[in-house]
Design a protein around this motif. Structure first.
Motif, PDB file in Angstrom:
ATOM      1  N   SER A   1      38.313  37.056  43.239  1.00 46.55           N
ATOM      2  CA  SER A   1      37.851  35.665  43.206  1.00 46.55           C
ATOM      3  C   SER A   1      36.843  35.472  42.076  1.00 46.55           C
ATOM      4  O   SER A   1      36.133  36.401  41.689  1.00 46.55           O
ATOM      5  N   LYS A   2      36.798  34.244  41.560  1.00 51.59           N
ATOM      6  CA  LYS A   2      35.800  33.938  40.537  1.00 51.59           C
ATOM      7  C   LYS A   2      34.395  34.102  41.106  1.00 51.59           C
ATOM      8  O   LYS A   2      33.489  34.534  40.396  1.00 51.59           O
TER       9      LYS A   2
ATOM     10  N   ARG B   1      43.183  40.005  40.544  1.00 47.12           N
ATOM     11  CA  ARG B   1      43.306  39.638  41.969  1.00 47.12           C
ATOM     12  C   ARG B   1      41.920  39.669  42.634  1.00 47.12           C
ATOM     13  O   ARG B   1      41.703  40.321  43.651  1.00 47.12           O
TER      14      ARG B   1
ATOM     15  N   ASP C   1      38.800  32.500  34.959  1.00 44.43           N
ATOM     16  CA  ASP C   1      39.999  32.243  35.776  1.00 44.43           C
ATOM     17  C   ASP C   1      41.076  33.274  35.470  1.00 44.43           C
ATOM     18  O   ASP C   1      41.715  33.805  36.384  1.00 44.43           O
TER      19      ASP C   1
ATOM     20  N   THR D   1      42.604  36.010  38.030  1.00 43.99           N
ATOM     21  CA  THR D   1      44.034  36.113  38.318  1.00 43.99           C
ATOM     22  C   THR D   1      44.554  37.512  38.013  1.00 43.99           C
ATOM     23  O   THR D   1      45.258  38.111  38.833  1.00 43.99           O
ATOM     24  N   ARG D   2      44.217  38.022  36.846  1.00 39.64           N
ATOM     25  CA  ARG D   2      44.713  39.346  36.438  1.00 39.64           C
ATOM     26  C   ARG D   2      44.242  40.446  37.385  1.00 39.64           C
ATOM     27  O   ARG D   2      44.962  41.395  37.655  1.00 39.64           O
TER      28      ARG D   2
END
Length: 193
Positions: A45-46, A43, A36, A40-41
């Motif tokens: 998607s997982k 940008r 996650d 986030t870092r």
């Protein structure tokens, strides 16, 4: 690309992801690093992360492999002392200093996480062992080193031990000059070269 298959990241995007992963590792450590946080870092998607890497251990190992401080691949100077000197020349003391805590943390985490241990071994350790075996085999083929030299199987231990011991004994990363001196004083004499 096959229809419906995973899309390959561009080399530039992959490098960005690897840099972000290593930055996060330095900030929070392996245990606190999450997919996650990487998503986030970066940008990203997982789902994209999991399509490219099977999980955190593989992503971390690939990031390290991508930005590793030295590699033996492609070194062939025509002599074993020259090859080992060329490897020492590739060391970047500033990078080693920056990454010392990172490698210590990952070594500790690998003891507790068999998946990380396997990923690090497969992507970092085995390729370098293969590269070192190639350097030593070429020395045998050139006649620099007898094939039955008893010290040959211990060269990886001596070189890795140097990296770990120097950090503990000198409280700092090893540099090219120290590696050269160590190779000249310890490794080559042990090999009879």
């Amino acid at each position: 690309m096959k229809p419906g298959g995973p899309r390959r990241l561009t080399p530039e995007r992959e490098a960005e992801l690897y840099t972000a992963v290593l930055d996060l590792l330095r900030e929070v450590g392996y245990g606190s690093l999450t997919m996650d946080a990487v998503a986030t870092r970066t940008r990203c998607s997982k789902a994209t992360l999991y399509r490219q890497w099977t999980g955190k251990p593989q992503l971390v190992a690939k990031a390290l492999r991508h930005q590793k401080p030295v590699t033996l691949a492609g070194i062939d100077t025509g002599s074993l002392p020259g090859d080992l000197d060329a490897a020492a020349t590739r060391l970047n003391p500033l990078r080693l200093e920056r990454d010392a805590a990172l490698f210590r943390g990952l070594a500790q985490a690998a003891h507790a996480d068999p998946d990380l241990f396997r990923a690090l071994r497969e992507l970092l350790v085995v390729p370098e062992l293969t590269g070192l075996a190639t350097l030593l085999q070429r020395a045998v083929e050139r006649g620099e080193l007898p094939a039955d030299t008893p010290a040959v199987p211990y060269v990886p231990h001596a070189l890795l031990g140097l990296m770990v011991a120097h950090q503990l004994l000198e409280d700092g990363p090893v540099g090219p000059e120290f590696v050269r001196n160590y190779v000249d004083a310890v490794v080559l004499p042990a090999l009879g070269v």
